[in-house]
Structure formats: structure tokens, C-alpha cells
Scaffold this active site. Structure first.
Site, mmCIF file in Angstrom:
data_model
loop_
_atom_site.group_PDB
_atom_site.id
_atom_site.type_symbol
_atom_site.label_atom_id
_atom_site.label_comp_id
_atom_site.label_asym_id
_atom_site.label_seq_id
_atom_site.Cartn_x
_atom_site.Cartn_y
_atom_site.Cartn_z
ATOM 1 N N HIS A 1 0.819 -1.318 -0.165
ATOM 2 C CA HIS A 1 0.064 -0.042 0.120
ATOM 3 C C HIS A 1 1.173 1.299 -0.124
ATOM 4 O O HIS A 1 1.597 1.589 1.146
ATOM 5 C CB HIS A 1 -1.061 -0.020 1.314
ATOM 6 C CG HIS A 1 -1.408 1.217 1.418
ATOM 7 N ND1 HIS A 1 -2.646 1.818 0.796
ATOM 8 C CD2 HIS A 1 -1.519 2.171 2.560
ATOM 9 C CE1 HIS A 1 -3.195 2.966 1.168
ATOM 10 N NE2 HIS A 1 -2.494 3.119 2.355
ATOM 11 N N THR B 1 -6.123 12.024 5.319
ATOM 12 C CA THR B 1 -7.226 11.594 4.411
ATOM 13 C C THR B 1 -8.347 10.747 5.548
ATOM 14 O O THR B 1 -7.699 10.335 6.505
ATOM 15 C CB THR B 1 -6.708 10.590 3.296
ATOM 16 O OG1 THR B 1 -6.235 9.425 4.259
ATOM 17 C CG2 THR B 1 -5.343 11.106 2.550
#
Length: 334
Positions: free
Chosen positions: A194, A249
Site C-alpha cells: 500500500h 485522509t
């Protein structure tokens, strides 16, 4: 003298404490934890939501704020405590807690500090919910999923990293925007680590079964006149851009986590790119966690799809694995 409640309500069954069917715990009530919580509540996935954090005032405030919305939700019980007994009998536990990277801090140092946090959190989770499935969201997610697997003693099908589920969603959104279709009709996978060293599987990108690489054989390469490679670059940079603009985020990752939970609690056997133990796959020799397409259902992560990857894609995956192992091998106290 009978109370108002006794006058109003005539009991039929004996009162007894019921064990929740689909209890979910979120550990960490920061921006990401609360986005996970509201996404879970919005999809009505749970009959009891538990929140845990070390910051008691913040924790109580978030709990009360959600409880005040009970009329608009289908979740009858929302609880919170810094004591992990509140998490007992959870089906799924989402871990978003951890320390943030400081300016100039090495990734190894950040990971080691998070290992020290997880050494407290993970045993507590397993103590109160020995049969749970743990979803790790805290970054760096692939390494912390490995750490969680090591610390928990749980089988690998019950320790899952949120991995590239969000990266792939970003990828599909950006491609769909270019093509003028909905992201659900644009199929593509981001695998591996990721973040920065993720792998875009251009060979598998398709719309309605039409391979886009057959229409444009240079798609995803440096020779592509349409520069589709830029889409993967945008996926990698998108988190940094959002953080630069708003400081963190949270909404997309919250929605992504609720999506994973839905596949498990509803026993859907949908396939998601999530972080799992990949030792022995694609020639990877070490115990590392990376995202591959995995089947998620009520038992957890039950199988991995063997994607036909091209040689350069396999090389990138191995490179991802080596990067992660380089950090993992030096971790202490696992």
C-alpha cells in the site's frame, strides 16, 4: 407503586443480557477511526459498535455525538471506553490507532514506535474477542498487519490489512473519469505494498470484459502516447495531495474499510485487494504481508486468487516484498 415504564410496558420474555450478533470495535477515534465508524453505521452493518482510545474526553465526546444520531441509524448500541472489556464478543476489530510519522523520521523508527503501541493493543483485543477478525488500517499497513499477526497468535486468515483496497478504488475512479463510465464498470487492480511501491496490473485492466491493453498494447508503459501510466502515479500521489490540502485522509479509507466489513459480515465472498501473508507466492520467500486479490467472507480471508501477472509485475511485487522485509527483519520485541 409502579413506575411509568412498568405501566407502559408489559414484559413477555425474561430480561437477560443478549450477546451481540455482529459487534464491531474500532480502536482509535482519530479522523480515520471515526470515518470508519460513520461508514459502518451508515451501512447498518452492526448491532453494537464499540470505540476504544486512550484519550478519554475525546472518546466520550465521539460516543455521545454518535449516540445522539441514534434516531437516524439502525445500530441499537454504541459504547466506548478506554478499557478493552468494552470490546468483548466483537466479530470484527478495526485497528486505526498508532503514532504519526514525525518530520524526518525514518520508516523503521516509525514502525518500531507503532510496534510498541500494538504490543499493548493487540493482546487486549484477543483477550476479549478470541474469535474475532482483525482489520489493520494504521500505516505502514502491510508491516503493521505482520506485526498484528505475530502479536495476536491468530491464524493468518483472521488478520487482514486494508492494503490496496483503497488504492484500487482510486485507480478505478481515475480511469473511469477518463473513460466517462462508473468506477464499478471499470476493472483494475493495484497490488503489492500500500503506497509508494504498489503495482498497477495493467494486463488485467478491462471494461465490460474488453482488455484495454489489447486496444492499446503500450498502456501503462513509458512508450504510451496517451500516458495512462500517469493514472497510477496519481494513485500513489493522491494521499499526499489530500494530506497537503486538508491535513489527513479519512473519508475514502473509512468507506473502504466498511466495504471490507460488509463482505465478511454478510458472507459475500467478494474479492478485494487486501494485505495477506504472501510467503511462497510469486517466489516470495519471507514472511511478508502484501495485497493480492483475496476472497472475504464470514470466516475471514479464505483464499487468494492466482492472478496471471507479467514478468515485470512479478518483479515489482518481489521488490515490494524485499522493501518490507528490509524493515521487518530489524524490528525488536515481536
Amino acid at each position: 407503586m409502579a413506575t411509568l415504564k412498568e405501566k407502559l410496558i408489559a414484559p413477555v420474555a425474561e430480561e437477560e443480557t443478549t450477546i451481540p450478533n455482529n459487534k464491531i470495535t474500532v480502536v482509535g477515534v482519530g479522523q480515520v477511526g471515526m470515518a470508519c465508524a460513520i461508514s459502518i453505521l451508515g451501512k447498518s452493518l452492526t448491532d453494537e459498535l464499540a470505540l476504544v482510545d486512550v484519550l478519554e474526553d475525546k472518546l466520550k465526546g465521539e460516543m455521545m455525538d454518535l449516540q445522539h444520531g441514534s434516531l437516524f441509524l439502525q445500530t441499537p448500541k454504541i459504547v466506548a471506553d478506554k478499557d478493552y472489556s468494552v470490546t468483548a464478543n466483537s466479530k470484527i476489530v478495526v485497528v486505526t490507532a498508532g503514532v504519526r510519522q514525525q518530520e524526518g523520521e525514518s520508516r523503521l523508527n516509525l514502525v518500531q514506535r507503532n510496534v510498541n503501541v500494538f504490543k499493548f493493543i493487540i493482546p487486549q483485543i484477543v483477550k476479549y474477542s478470541p474469535d474475532c477478525i482483525i482489520i489493520v488500517v494504521s500505516n505502514p499497513v502491510d508491516i503493521l498487519t505482520y506485526v498484528t499477526w505475530k502479536l495476536s497468535g491468530l491464524p493468518k486468515h483472521r488478520v487482514i490489512g486494508s492494503g490496496c483496497n483503497l488504492d484500487s478504488a482510486r485507480f478505478r475512479y481515475l480511469m473511469a473519469e477518463k473513460l466517462g463510465v462508473h468506477p464499478s464498470s471499470c476493472h483494475g487492480w493495484i497490488l503489492g505494498e500500500h503506497g509508494d511501491s504498489s503495482v498497477a496490473v495493467w494486463s488485467g485492466v478491462n471494461v465490460a470484459g474488453v482488455s484495454l491493453q489489447e486496444l492499446n498494447p503500450e498502456m501503462g508503459t513509458d512508450n504510451d502516447s496517451e500516458n495512462w501510466k500517469e493514472v497510477h502515479k496519481m494513485v500513489v500521489e493522491s494521499a499526499y495531495e489530500v494530506i497537503k490540502l486538508k491535513g489527513y485522509t479519512n473519508w475514502a479509507i473509512g468507506l473502504s474499510v466498511a466495504d471490507l466489513i460488509e463482505s465478511m459480515l454478510k458472507n459475500l465472498s467478494r474479492i478485494h485487494p487486501v494485505s495477506t501473508m504472501v510467503q511462497g507466492m510469486y517466489g516470495i520467500e519471507n514472511e511478508v504481508f502484501l495485497s493480492l486479490p483475496c476472497v472475504l467472507n464470514a470466516r475471514g480471508l479464505t483464499s487468494v486468487i492466482n492472478q496471471k501477472l507479467k514478468d515485470d509485475e512479478v518483479a515489482q511485487l518481489k521488490n515490494s516484498a524485499d522493501t518490507l522485509w528490509g524493515i521487518q527483519k530489524d524490528l525488536k520485541d515481536l
